[in-house]
Scaffold this motif. Structure first.
Motif, PDB file in Angstrom:
ATOM      1  N   ALA A 286       0.828  -1.209   0.000  1.00 53.51           N
ATOM      2  CA  ALA A 286       0.000   0.000   0.000  1.00 53.51           C
ATOM      3  C   ALA A 286       0.865   1.264   0.000  1.00 53.51           C
ATOM      4  O   ALA A 286       0.359   2.371  -0.199  1.00 53.51           O
ATOM      5  CB  ALA A 286      -0.934   0.006   1.207  1.00 53.51           C
ATOM      6  N   GLN A 287       2.166   1.101   0.201  1.00 54.75           N
ATOM      7  CA  GLN A 287       3.086   2.242   0.235  1.00 54.75           C
ATOM      8  C   GLN A 287       3.885   2.391  -1.061  1.00 54.75           C
ATOM      9  O   GLN A 287       4.502   3.419  -1.304  1.00 54.75           O
ATOM     10  CB  GLN A 287       4.075   2.077   1.406  1.00 54.75           C
ATOM     11  N   LYS A 288       3.849   1.360  -1.901  1.00 53.06           N
ATOM     12  CA  LYS A 288       4.675   1.358  -3.110  1.00 53.06           C
ATOM     13  C   LYS A 288       3.996   2.102  -4.254  1.00 53.06           C
ATOM     14  O   LYS A 288       2.823   1.854  -4.536  1.00 53.06           O
ATOM     15  CB  LYS A 288       4.949  -0.082  -3.557  1.00 53.06           C
ATOM     16  N   LEU A 289       4.740   2.988  -4.888  1.00 57.54           N
ATOM     17  CA  LEU A 289       4.248   3.679  -6.077  1.00 57.54           C
ATOM     18  C   LEU A 289       4.619   2.841  -7.297  1.00 57.54           C
ATOM     19  O   LEU A 289       5.786   2.665  -7.625  1.00 57.54           O
ATOM     20  CB  LEU A 289       4.859   5.077  -6.175  1.00 57.54           C
ATOM     21  N   ARG A 290       3.581   2.299  -7.950  1.00 60.10           N
ATOM     22  CA  ARG A 290       3.759   1.540  -9.193  1.00 60.10           C
ATOM     23  C   ARG A 290       3.328   2.448 -10.335  1.00 60.10           C
ATOM     24  O   ARG A 290       2.305   3.108 -10.230  1.00 60.10           O
ATOM     25  CB  ARG A 290       2.903   0.267  -9.167  1.00 60.10           C
ATOM     26  N   PHE A 291       4.115   2.473 -11.405  1.00 60.02           N
ATOM     27  CA  PHE A 291       3.748   3.425 -12.463  1.00 60.02           C
ATOM     28  C   PHE A 291       3.991   2.902 -13.870  1.00 60.02           C
ATOM     29  O   PHE A 291       4.875   2.105 -14.117  1.00 60.02           O
ATOM     30  CB  PHE A 291       4.456   4.771 -12.258  1.00 60.02           C
ATOM     31  N   HIS A 292       3.099   3.373 -14.755  1.00 58.88           N
ATOM     32  CA  HIS A 292       3.264   3.221 -16.197  1.00 58.88           C
ATOM     33  C   HIS A 292       3.853   4.530 -16.713  1.00 58.88           C
ATOM     34  O   HIS A 292       3.580   5.596 -16.156  1.00 58.88           O
ATOM     35  CB  HIS A 292       1.892   2.972 -16.845  1.00 58.88           C
ATOM     36  N   SER A 293       4.669   4.455 -17.722  1.00 57.17           N
ATOM     37  CA  SER A 293       5.202   5.687 -18.317  1.00 57.17           C
ATOM     38  C   SER A 293       5.026   5.636 -19.835  1.00 57.17           C
ATOM     39  O   SER A 293       4.924   4.565 -20.427  1.00 57.17           O
ATOM     40  CB  SER A 293       6.677   5.878 -17.947  1.00 57.17           C
ATOM     41  N   GLN A 294       4.967   6.824 -20.393  1.00 56.53           N
ATOM     42  CA  GLN A 294       4.876   6.957 -21.851  1.00 56.53           C
ATOM     43  C   GLN A 294       5.819   8.056 -22.280  1.00 56.53           C
ATOM     44  O   GLN A 294       5.959   9.075 -21.600  1.00 56.53           O
ATOM     45  CB  GLN A 294       3.447   7.296 -22.283  1.00 56.53           C
ATOM     46  N   THR A 295       6.478   7.841 -23.390  1.00 55.05           N
ATOM     47  CA  THR A 295       7.371   8.868 -23.913  1.00 55.05           C
ATOM     48  C   THR A 295       6.557  10.113 -24.290  1.00 55.05           C
ATOM     49  O   THR A 295       5.359  10.026 -24.549  1.00 55.05           O
ATOM     50  CB  THR A 295       8.161   8.323 -25.113  1.00 55.05           C
ATOM     51  N   ALA A 319      13.078   6.123 -18.671  1.00 58.01           N
ATOM     52  CA  ALA A 319      11.978   5.492 -17.933  1.00 58.01           C
ATOM     53  C   ALA A 319      12.420   4.178 -17.309  1.00 58.01           C
ATOM     54  O   ALA A 319      12.084   3.871 -16.157  1.00 58.01           O
ATOM     55  CB  ALA A 319      10.781   5.274 -18.855  1.00 58.01           C
ATOM     56  N   VAL A 320      13.199   3.398 -18.062  1.00 61.08           N
ATOM     57  CA  VAL A 320      13.684   2.110 -17.557  1.00 61.08           C
ATOM     58  C   VAL A 320      14.691   2.331 -16.424  1.00 61.08           C
ATOM     59  O   VAL A 320      14.620   1.677 -15.375  1.00 61.08           O
ATOM     60  CB  VAL A 320      14.298   1.282 -18.710  1.00 61.08           C
ATOM     61  N   LEU A 321      15.615   3.259 -16.610  1.00 58.06           N
ATOM     62  CA  LEU A 321      16.587   3.561 -15.547  1.00 58.06           C
ATOM     63  C   LEU A 321      15.894   4.142 -14.316  1.00 58.06           C
ATOM     64  O   LEU A 321      16.398   4.031 -13.202  1.00 58.06           O
ATOM     65  CB  LEU A 321      17.658   4.520 -16.075  1.00 58.06           C
ATOM     66  N   GLY A 322      14.717   4.752 -14.532  1.00 58.94           N
ATOM     67  CA  GLY A 322      13.941   5.294 -13.415  1.00 58.94           C
ATOM     68  C   GLY A 322      13.065   4.262 -12.731  1.00 58.94           C
ATOM     69  O   GLY A 322      12.456   4.549 -11.706  1.00 58.94           O
ATOM     70  N   GLY A 323      12.975   3.051 -13.309  1.00 58.10           N
ATOM     71  CA  GLY A 323      12.270   1.968 -12.619  1.00 58.10           C
ATOM     72  C   GLY A 323      10.803   1.806 -12.962  1.00 58.10           C
ATOM     73  O   GLY A 323      10.012   1.388 -12.112  1.00 58.10           O
ATOM     74  N   THR A 324      10.402   2.069 -14.205  1.00 53.47           N
ATOM     75  CA  THR A 324       8.991   1.942 -14.596  1.00 53.47           C
ATOM     76  C   THR A 324       8.522   0.481 -14.544  1.00 53.47           C
ATOM     77  O   THR A 324       9.309  -0.433 -14.762  1.00 53.47           O
ATOM     78  CB  THR A 324       8.764   2.533 -16.008  1.00 53.47           C
ATOM     79  N   GLN A 325       7.210   0.297 -14.280  1.00 52.92           N
ATOM     80  CA  GLN A 325       6.631  -1.057 -14.301  1.00 52.92           C
ATOM     81  C   GLN A 325       6.012  -1.384 -15.665  1.00 52.92           C
ATOM     82  O   GLN A 325       5.717  -2.535 -15.950  1.00 52.92           O
ATOM     83  CB  GLN A 325       5.536  -1.196 -13.224  1.00 52.92           C
ATOM     84  N   SER A 326       5.790  -0.363 -16.467  1.00 51.66           N
ATOM     85  CA  SER A 326       5.081  -0.534 -17.732  1.00 51.66           C
ATOM     86  C   SER A 326       5.458   0.657 -18.600  1.00 51.66           C
ATOM     87  O   SER A 326       5.676   1.751 -18.082  1.00 51.66           O
ATOM     88  CB  SER A 326       3.571  -0.569 -17.438  1.00 51.66           C
ATOM     89  N   LEU A 327       5.564   0.428 -19.914  1.00 48.30           N
ATOM     90  CA  LEU A 327       6.054   1.503 -20.782  1.00 48.30           C
ATOM     91  C   LEU A 327       5.383   1.456 -22.147  1.00 48.30           C
ATOM     92  O   LEU A 327       5.209   0.388 -22.732  1.00 48.30           O
ATOM     93  CB  LEU A 327       7.579   1.364 -20.946  1.00 48.30           C
ATOM     94  N   HIS A 328       4.990   2.624 -22.609  1.00 44.48           N
ATOM     95  CA  HIS A 328       4.543   2.787 -24.003  1.00 44.48           C
ATOM     96  C   HIS A 328       5.496   3.735 -24.706  1.00 44.48           C
ATOM     97  O   HIS A 328       5.813   4.815 -24.186  1.00 44.48           O
ATOM     98  CB  HIS A 328       3.124   3.375 -24.067  1.00 44.48           C
ATOM     99  N   THR A 329       5.952   3.340 -25.869  1.00 47.04           N
ATOM    100  CA  THR A 329       6.828   4.200 -26.676  1.00 47.04           C
ATOM    101  C   THR A 329       6.036   4.730 -27.870  1.00 47.04           C
ATOM    102  O   THR A 329       5.370   3.973 -28.573  1.00 47.04           O
ATOM    103  CB  THR A 329       8.059   3.402 -27.150  1.00 47.04           C
ATOM    104  N   ASN A 330       6.145   6.032 -28.110  1.00 45.18           N
ATOM    105  CA  ASN A 330       5.381   6.670 -29.186  1.00 45.18           C
ATOM    106  C   ASN A 330       5.958   6.338 -30.562  1.00 45.18           C
ATOM    107  O   ASN A 330       7.161   6.128 -30.705  1.00 45.18           O
ATOM    108  CB  ASN A 330       5.392   8.195 -29.010  1.00 45.18           C
ATOM    109  N   GLY A 331       5.085   6.358 -31.559  1.00 45.55           N
ATOM    110  CA  GLY A 331       5.523   6.209 -32.942  1.00 45.55           C
ATOM    111  C   GLY A 331       6.158   7.502 -33.429  1.00 45.55           C
ATOM    112  O   GLY A 331       5.746   8.599 -33.043  1.00 45.55           O
TER     113      GLY A 331
END
Length: 516
Positions: A286-295, A319-331
């Motif tokens: 409940a204390q962990k920040l889980r995040f998705h990131s997008q470019t 984003a990866v070096l920052g520890g993201t749990q999920s990532l979308h890369t733009n076209g």
């Protein structure tokens, strides 16, 4: 030195030429306050989810793109909805003209949802849905489809954005006033905790705050302030923070300033851990920040569009070096149109190359101990906390939005950024430096306006075949539930299972709650 260059991050944090003071590295990954990552082994244990945002035209057309992306190695789907779906209008509504299927897929009823995920077992994938004002309705459709597929709802996993506060502040796809909107959000929290326990019930979004022109520090601060407001709203409803806070997730932008973005993600985890702890969370999950990131979509340029491949690669690595749990890369072509299949494939391959070829996944928090990154993380925390304290003093995010504070801060930063680009103080390659005369772009993805006619035909066919003797009383019950204090989710689910349209349900809420 007299002529020493004055360099700062995009948020205005000064950058020293060299960092010489060691940092306290006693903190371990996977331990409070999670600055270094929410898992002790991070990507050595499990890679981030490679999720490609897609949706356009009809459900059938989007279904083809989903099957293509899954065949190329996408690990999770992310659904883009068209504007009418986002603001609660069916495709046949006059307000929908010119917008059906343009910025995402048109979903008018459960029938469209069935076509959208045809041949895809919902229990075997995770799905993220970028939807806010109508999030309870789209979630109900997804659950209804999962039930029809025979899925175990306890195993169903994915995310709905469901973050209305940033809509008022930065994006604009709200329908109802803040108070009933917050009620719908907490109804989703409560319902999913009981019925769909693995579902992420909100993705608190800084992405659109950044796209609207905020700095990295403002994105961090306003997103966490919104998150704090959602926590308090759920606590006031009597929900257990150690249960519902585990299903909150975040959605951040990853912009151009490489080290600032990495520090932002590390700071976000630390700050959120402390916010949840202060509000009573004792369970680590409940204390962990889980995040998705997008470019960053707003960083893409229509000029020299192939430069965007490099920008996206740079941002994805941060984003990866920052520890993201999920990532979308733009076209690379998204400044021109919806991405072509080729652009979507290159964007996905960018993530796969980082994951399997770069070596950055081999160790947890590779930049930990960098004098620069550690101090920059601390500076981001301090700068963001100043904003959060101001918002707290106003009475929280809802009051800050009603006072126009957040909107004004974002607007001022957007103006400063644009002024810097136009003056040349901020260099954008191909836009204000190394500019070239370019031919018209050839292969641009376009969505045909005839989609609206197709959707209208589908709605008419649906209305001619459904059982109104059954649906009529169900919609009446939904209206009564909305007027009272009952959780509306079971009522919405019954309505969509009997093929009520999205617009019919949204109109009931419009009638009861009013529009903002």
């Amino acid at each position: 030195m007299a002529n020493e260059k004055h360099i700062q991050t995009t948020s205005g944090i000064p950058i020293k030429e060299v960092y010489t003071e060691p940092s306290d590295m006693a903190e371990r990954p996977g331990e409070f306050p999670y600055t270094r990552g929410i898992q002790k082994d991070m990507y050595r244990g499990k890679l981030w989810t490679m999720r490609q945002y897609a949706g356009f035209s009809t459900a059938a057309e989007s279904n083809k793109r989903y099957h293509y992306l899954l065949s190329q190695g996408t690990m999770g789907l992310s659904v883009a909805f068209d504007l009418p779906t986002q603001i609660g209008y069916d495709s046949d509504h006059p307000m929908s003209e010119g917008e059906v299927g343009k910025v995402g897929v048109a979903i008018d009823s459960l029938k469209d949802m069935e076509i959208l995920f045809d041949g895809i077992e919902l229990q075997k994938i995770t799905t993220s849905m970028t939807i806010n004002a109508t999030a309870p309705i789209l979630l109900a459709m997804y659950i209804a489809l999962a039930k029809k597929q025979g899925a175990d709802l306890a195993q169903l996993s994915g995310t709905i954005q469901n973050d209305i506060l940033k809509e008022y502040a930065a994006r604009g796809t709200y329908i109802y006033p803040p108070a009933p909107s917050m009620r719908l959000i907490t109804d989703v929290f409560e319902y999913c905790a009981k019925e769909v326990p693995k579902w992420n019930t909100i993705s608190i979004s800084g992405y659109h705050i950044r796209e609207a022109g905020s700095t990295a520090v403002q994105e961090l601060a306003f997103t966490l302030a919104n998150g704090k407001t959602y926590l308090k709203a759920a606590l006031e409803k009597g929900l257990d923070i150690n249960v519902f806070a585990r299903r909150l997730s975040f959605f951040f932008n990853c912009h151009n300033n490489f080290f600032e973005e990495i520090a932002k993600f590390r700071a976000a985890r630390r700050m959120w851990a402390n916010i949840t702890k202060e509000l009573g969370a004792t369970h680590p999950d409940a204390q962990k920040l889980r995040f998705h990131s997008q470019t960053g979509g707003s960083t893409l340029t229509a000029q020299q569009p192939y430069n965007n491949i490099v920008r996206v690669s740079n941002q994805a690595l941060a984003a990866v070096l920052g520890g993201t749990q999920s990532l979308h890369t733009n076209g690379f072509d998204e400044a021109l149109s919806l991405p072509t299949e080729e652009a979507a494939r290159i964007a996905l391959r960018t993530q796969q190359i980082i994951a399997f070829e770069s070596g950055v996944t081999d160790t947890v928090d590779p930049l930990a101990g960098s004098y620069f990154v550690e101090l920059l993380t601390d500076e981001m925390v301090k700068a963001a906390q100043i904003y959060i304290d101001k918002i707290d003093a106003m009475g929280g995010s809802v009051k800050a939005i009603e006072n126009d504070y957040i909107q004004q801060q974002i607007g001022a930063s957007a103006y400063e950024y644009q002024r810097a680009v136009e003056s040349g103080d901020r260099v954008i390659i191909g836009v204000n430096k190394y500019v070239e005369n370019e031919p018209e772009q050839g292969d641009i993805f376009r969505v045909n306006d005839t989609i609206r006619t197709h959707q209208i035909d589908q709605i008419l066919a649906l209305k001619n075949t459904r059982n109104m003797a059954v649906l009529g009383p169900i919609l009446a019950d939904l209206k009564e539930a909305a007027k009272g204090t009952e959780n509306v989710m079971p009522f919405i689910l019954r309505a969509v299972e009997n093929y009520s349209t999205l617009g019919e349900i949204a109109d009931i809420f419009r009638e009861v709650f009013g529009e903002y």
